[in-house]
Motif scaffolding. Structure first.
Motif, short mmCIF file in Angstrom:
data_model
loop_
_atom_site.label_atom_id
_atom_site.label_comp_id
_atom_site.label_asym_id
_atom_site.label_seq_id
_atom_site.Cartn_x
_atom_site.Cartn_y
_atom_site.Cartn_z
N VAL A 134 0.84 -1.30 0.07
CA VAL A 134 0.09 -0.20 0.03
C VAL A 134 0.76 1.27 0.04
O VAL A 134 0.46 2.09 -0.87
CB VAL A 134 -0.90 -0.16 1.20
CG1 VAL A 134 -1.65 1.36 1.40
CG2 VAL A 134 -1.99 -1.19 1.15
N GLY A 135 1.96 1.09 0.82
CA GLY A 135 3.01 2.20 0.95
C GLY A 135 3.71 2.28 -0.34
O GLY A 135 3.83 3.41 -1.02
N TYR A 136 3.88 1.52 -1.09
CA TYR A 136 4.49 1.34 -2.51
C TYR A 136 3.45 2.11 -3.61
O TYR A 136 4.03 2.97 -4.51
CB TYR A 136 4.90 -0.04 -2.97
CG TYR A 136 6.17 -0.57 -2.25
CD1 TYR A 136 7.09 0.35 -1.66
CD2 TYR A 136 6.43 -1.78 -2.29
CE1 TYR A 136 8.30 -0.21 -1.09
CE2 TYR A 136 7.75 -2.54 -1.56
CZ TYR A 136 8.38 -1.45 -1.16
OH TYR A 136 9.37 -1.94 -0.51
N ASP A 137 2.19 1.69 -3.46
CA ASP A 137 1.21 2.48 -4.20
C ASP A 137 1.08 3.81 -4.10
O ASP A 137 1.01 4.55 -5.16
CB ASP A 137 -0.14 1.68 -3.92
CG ASP A 137 -0.25 0.36 -4.54
OD1 ASP A 137 0.63 -0.14 -5.36
OD2 ASP A 137 -1.08 -0.57 -4.16
N GLN A 138 1.19 4.09 -3.05
CA GLN A 138 1.22 5.74 -2.57
C GLN A 138 2.83 6.42 -3.08
O GLN A 138 2.46 7.39 -3.65
CB GLN A 138 0.87 5.84 -0.99
CG GLN A 138 1.02 7.35 -0.81
CD GLN A 138 -0.22 7.84 -1.28
OE1 GLN A 138 -1.12 7.64 -1.23
NE2 GLN A 138 0.09 9.12 -1.94
N GLU A 139 3.74 5.46 -3.16
CA GLU A 139 5.01 6.15 -3.47
C GLU A 139 4.70 6.31 -5.12
O GLU A 139 5.25 7.16 -5.59
CB GLU A 139 6.12 5.15 -3.29
CG GLU A 139 7.42 5.75 -3.36
CD GLU A 139 7.71 6.92 -2.26
OE1 GLU A 139 8.22 8.08 -2.77
OE2 GLU A 139 7.55 6.83 -1.18
N VAL B 239 2.05 7.01 -6.66
CA VAL B 239 1.22 8.22 -6.90
C VAL B 239 2.27 9.50 -6.72
O VAL B 239 2.07 10.59 -7.37
CB VAL B 239 0.19 8.33 -6.30
CG1 VAL B 239 -0.75 9.54 -6.15
CG2 VAL B 239 -0.79 7.05 -6.39
N ASN B 240 2.93 9.42 -5.57
CA ASN B 240 3.95 10.63 -5.49
C ASN B 240 5.01 10.93 -6.52
O ASN B 240 5.10 12.10 -6.76
CB ASN B 240 4.59 10.56 -4.18
CG ASN B 240 3.68 10.63 -2.94
OD1 ASN B 240 2.29 11.03 -3.00
ND2 ASN B 240 4.21 9.61 -1.98
N LEU B 241 5.33 9.79 -6.94
CA LEU B 241 6.38 9.90 -8.34
C LEU B 241 5.67 10.78 -9.38
O LEU B 241 6.13 11.36 -10.17
CB LEU B 241 7.09 8.53 -8.57
CG LEU B 241 8.01 7.98 -7.59
CD1 LEU B 241 8.39 6.78 -8.19
CD2 LEU B 241 9.40 8.89 -7.60
N ILE B 242 4.48 10.16 -9.67
CA ILE B 242 3.57 10.59 -10.84
C ILE B 242 3.37 12.16 -10.55
O ILE B 242 3.42 12.91 -11.53
CB ILE B 242 2.28 9.77 -11.17
CG1 ILE B 242 2.83 8.49 -11.64
CG2 ILE B 242 1.47 10.56 -12.01
CD1 ILE B 242 1.55 7.35 -11.79
N LEU B 243 2.88 12.50 -9.50
CA LEU B 243 2.61 13.77 -8.99
C LEU B 243 3.84 14.87 -9.24
O LEU B 243 4.05 15.95 -9.63
CB LEU B 243 2.09 13.92 -7.75
CG LEU B 243 0.70 13.52 -7.54
CD1 LEU B 243 0.28 13.34 -5.97
CD2 LEU B 243 -0.34 14.08 -8.48
N LEU B 244 5.04 14.20 -8.51
CA LEU B 244 6.04 14.84 -8.72
C LEU B 244 6.74 14.99 -10.14
O LEU B 244 7.50 16.34 -10.56
CB LEU B 244 7.33 14.16 -7.73
CG LEU B 244 8.80 14.71 -7.72
CD1 LEU B 244 8.69 15.83 -6.92
CD2 LEU B 244 9.71 13.62 -7.20
N ASN B 245 6.57 14.00 -10.98
CA ASN B 245 6.75 14.17 -12.54
C ASN B 245 6.07 15.35 -13.16
O ASN B 245 6.50 16.13 -14.09
CB ASN B 245 6.59 12.87 -13.16
CG ASN B 245 7.03 12.86 -14.58
OD1 ASN B 245 7.92 13.44 -15.11
ND2 ASN B 245 6.42 12.24 -15.44
N SER B 246 4.73 15.48 -12.69
CA SER B 246 4.04 16.50 -13.37
C SER B 246 3.94 17.91 -12.75
O SER B 246 3.59 18.93 -13.27
CB SER B 246 2.44 16.14 -13.06
OG SER B 246 2.11 14.60 -13.50
N SER B 247 4.98 17.86 -11.90
CA SER B 247 4.78 19.25 -10.66
C SER B 247 5.78 20.14 -11.93
O SER B 247 6.82 19.89 -12.49
CB SER B 247 5.57 19.06 -9.59
OG SER B 247 5.81 20.22 -9.09
N THR B 248 5.40 21.65 -11.73
CA THR B 248 6.21 22.49 -12.57
C THR B 248 7.40 23.20 -11.75
O THR B 248 7.79 24.08 -12.14
CB THR B 248 5.11 23.42 -12.85
OG1 THR B 248 4.49 24.09 -11.89
CG2 THR B 248 4.23 22.77 -14.12
#
Length: 364
Positions: A40-45, A47-56
């Protein structure tokens, strides 16, 4: 129970298998839950990576630390899988590459590649989760199966021990029954035989010799009863043995659909009651016919054992036992056994004797 017996019970193969099954089942449940929380923690990780990738937002020192910590977080999986380790290294490199790109088109292209790499990496982790979960489930199923088999072994062993104890009790009862019959029947017949031989009374000597011989033959036949047979068959065999040894005709009538489904303990007591009754008839009744009936009456089971002999009165038997040193315990034995079945018994003097037994609420 002494220490040796306690240790023997504690270290029996069944107990060891139960303990082993419980331990492995507990460990598999614990680590499966722990692994589930980890994934579950890996799944959240992810999501965080995808959000970090989309961050400007521009790259920072925290981003570098976060990317470097990924290797430690995924180390349990990348250590044994070089392709997975390579994918993770590729993700980290792409993040580092993106951080230094200023061209928006190139940065967008790198972001797309990163998204693909992250989703592919997550897919591989999900496969690892499924494999690991399957392993834990298999261990749980095997442990549960081992526990079930071990418990069944314990139950079977316990039932077998109870059966052995019951067989020992049956043998003890049979020995006591033979002892009583020898005392009440054969011993008295032999004593009478000795007396009439001394008196040179051939007719009576022959009579008591035949009585003793028939009694011994009947006891030997009773010893060979196979209690694993159908109950009705056992009763018919008993009557045939009695008839062949004492030359007294027997009849059996069955008006019961539950005779063969009675509890085994009740069947055994009925057999003992019938043995005692037939033995008393042979010794005292001077009968030529014995009739045995089994009947269902509602939830009650009734047994009738009748003879066409001389009959007797309970008062006379009680008076005899009070005054005579040679006591007769046949009637008392029958009463005790019927009481043990939760039944009632009546002795009816109707020209012969009828033993009427009622076992209440035995039919279900």
């Amino acid at each position: 129970m002494n220490l040796k017996q306690i240790l023997k019970k504690c270290f029996s193969i069944e107990v060891i298998l139960i303990c082993f099954g419980l331990v492995t089942l507990s460990f598999s449940i614990y680590y499966k839950n722990k692994a589930s929380r980890l994934f579950v923690g890996y799944d959240q990780e992810t999501v965080n990576l995808i959000l970090l990738n989309s961050s400007t937002e521009p790259a920072s020192a925290d981003l570098a630390l976060k990317l470097n910590s990924l290797k430690d977080e995924y180390y349990p999986f990348t250590y044994f899988d070089f392709s997975l380790e390579e994918k993770l290294d590729n993700i980290i490199e792409q993040f580092a590459k993106k951080a230094v790109i200023t061209n928006e088109n190139e940065k967008l292209k790198v972001e797309q590649e990163l998204t693909t790499l992250i989703l592919d990496f997550q897919s591989k982790i999900s496969q690892k989760e499924q494999t690991l979960s399957f392993g834990y489930d298999s261990l749980m199923y095997c442990s549960s199966l081992l526990l079930l088999i071990s418990i069944l072994c314990v139950v079977f062993k316990s039932l077998r021990q109870k059966a052995q104890i019951k067989n020992i009790q049956l043998r003890t009862d049979e020995q006591q029954s033979i002892s009583r019959n020898l005392h009440d029947g054969v011993a008295q017949d032999l004593a009478a035989l000795k007396f009439y031989l001394q008196q040179n009374d051939k007719e009576r000597s022959d009579f008591y010799a035949n009585q003793a011989l028939n009694e011994v033959r009947y006891l030997i036949g009773a010893l060979h009863i196979d209690l694993s047979e159908d109950f009705e068959i056992i009763i018919r065999q008993m009557l045939q043995t009695f008839e062949s040894n004492y030359k007294i005709k027997t009849e059996m009538f069955v008006a019961s659909s539950h005779i063969s489904t009675l509890p085994q303990s009740v069947q055994i007591e009925i057999i003992r009651v019938l043995q005692e009754s037939l033995s008393n008839i042979a010794r005292h009744a001077n009968a030529s016919l014995v009739t045995v009936k089994f009947t269902d009456v509602g939830q009650d089971f009734k047994i009738s054992i009748s003879d066409n002999g001389v009959g007797f009165n309970l008062e006379d038997v009680d008076e005899h036992n009070k005054t005579d040193s040679k006591k007769h315990y046949g009637i008392q034995n029958i009463q005790d056994r019927v009481k043990a079945m939760g039944g009632t018994v009546e002795f009816v003097n109707n020209g012969g004797t009828t033993i009427a037994i009622t076992i209440k609420n035995i039919i279900r």
